[in-house]
Write an enzyme that holds these catalytic residues in place. Structure first.
Site, PDB file in Angstrom:
ATOM      1  N   TYR A   1     -63.022 -49.073  40.249  1.00  0.00           N
ATOM      2  CA  TYR A   1     -61.879 -49.491  39.425  1.00  0.00           C
ATOM      3  C   TYR A   1     -62.285 -50.611  38.473  1.00  0.00           C
ATOM      4  CZ  TYR A   1     -57.056 -50.892  38.334  1.00  0.00           C
ATOM      5  OH  TYR A   1     -55.871 -51.195  37.696  1.00  0.00           O
TER       6      TYR A   1
ATOM      7  N   TYR B   1     -64.846 -49.306  19.306  1.00  0.00           N
ATOM      8  CA  TYR B   1     -64.064 -48.547  18.328  1.00  0.00           C
ATOM      9  C   TYR B   1     -63.414 -49.478  17.300  1.00  0.00           C
ATOM     10  CZ  TYR B   1     -64.160 -43.623  19.663  1.00  0.00           C
ATOM     11  OH  TYR B   1     -64.541 -42.313  19.849  1.00  0.00           O
TER      12      TYR B   1
END
Length: 310
Positions: free
Chosen positions: A146, A160
């Site tokens: 996780y 990005y």
């Protein structure tokens, strides 16, 4: 009408976010594969023309017809019981799923917010935790699936933003509670309330001295919404800095429910954080946000929900 895609829409947080965006006048496109989500959380939305639902795994290619203004990427197992049972899916939704959502945001020229977590900080050596702290994480421990999924998620989101100029936002979510939590999701609050309402002893792991800071879901949703609409692209902590030990929290639940349950102690799981408390200075300064609902009020509202579930 602006359009928003919410992944993980049938989950605890996703369903509350869907409610908020519909209230704000959005057309909501919900997406979930229901491995941890529950359609009961969003069944009240199905009659609405402002809502549509896709049963889909975001780890696979995502296609949404038409324009999109925003993407809210909240798909992921989020409780220890889930990501320990589904480690591969957890890693895939944080990596492949995030990549797919970012690609869709780029194709649609949409702004995206991704759900990171206080688990980024691992078992912290800095307290309270601020956004500049890099964390103390065991990448090969049981919680690593996780923790590292979320750390990768932040890294690819930033890539990005930097490389493609994508409008990105990152929220680091601390312990949150409220209606629509699953009783069996393994987290302290639903576990304690479920045990108390059934008249069972309450299980505390370790000696109960570890701390958590619980934020009511309505406050969290407000912080997330403000961050999405802001101009700030770096991670922001959203949580309630009111810190309490797990033992004290169990005692609060016992008093609130009026149960005769006793506290029993079991071995602390590996890499369980000893402290967890957000520094929300950035949220206050950038978003003008801080939690409004105190724990006593939030617990009453949550108890009313769980009474109908036990």
């Amino acid at each position: 009408m602006k359009r928003v895609l919410i992944t993980g829409v049938a989950g605890f947080l996703g369903s509350h976010l869907a409610d908020r965006f519909i209230k704000e006048g959005f057309h909501v496109i919900g997406m979930d594969n229901l491995i941890t989500g529950d359609l009961a959380n969003i069944e009240h939305l199905f009659p609405l023309k402002e809502f549509e639902y896709y049963h889909h795994d975001v780890s696979k290619f995502i296609h949404v017809p038409g324009e999109l203004d925003y993407i809210v990427h909240f798909a992921s197992p989020a409780s220890p019981i889930d990501y320990l049972k589904m480690p591969i899916q957890t890693l895939k939704v944080g990596s492949l799923g995030t990549h797919n959502c970012l690609g869709l945001a780029k194709a649609k020229n949409a702004r995206i917010i991704v759900a990171s977590t206080s688990e980024i900080y691992g078992d912290p050596t800095v307290h309270p935790q601020n956004e500049e702290y890099w964390g103390n994480v065991n990448s090969v421990g049981p919680r690593g699936v996780y923790d590292e999924a979320k750390r990768f998620q932040e890294a690819i989101t930033m890539a990005y933003h930097t490389y493609h100029g994508l409008e990105t936002r990152m929220v680091r979510i601390f312990n949150t509670y409220g209606p629509r939590m699953r009783l069996n999701d393994g987290r302290a609050l639903p576990a304690f309330m479920g045990q108390a309402l059934r008249g069972e002893d309450i299980t505390v792991f370790g000696n109960g001295d570890q701390t958590r800071s619980f934020c009511f879901v309505d406050d969290l949703v407000e912080g997330i919404y403000r961050l999405l609409m802001s101009d700030y692209h770096l991670p922001v902590n959203i949580g309630n800095p009111s810190e309490i030990t797990i033992k004290e929290f169990a005692e609060e639940v016992i008093r609130l429910t009026g149960t005769s349950s006793k506290i029993v102690y079991k071995e602390l799981p590996k890499d369980d954080p000893k402290v967890r408390c957000p520094d929300i200075t950035k949220a206050k300064e950038i978003l003008g946000w801080e939690p409004k609902i105190d724990r006593a009020e939030g617990l009453k509202r949550t108890l009313d929900y769980f009474k109908n579930k036990v």
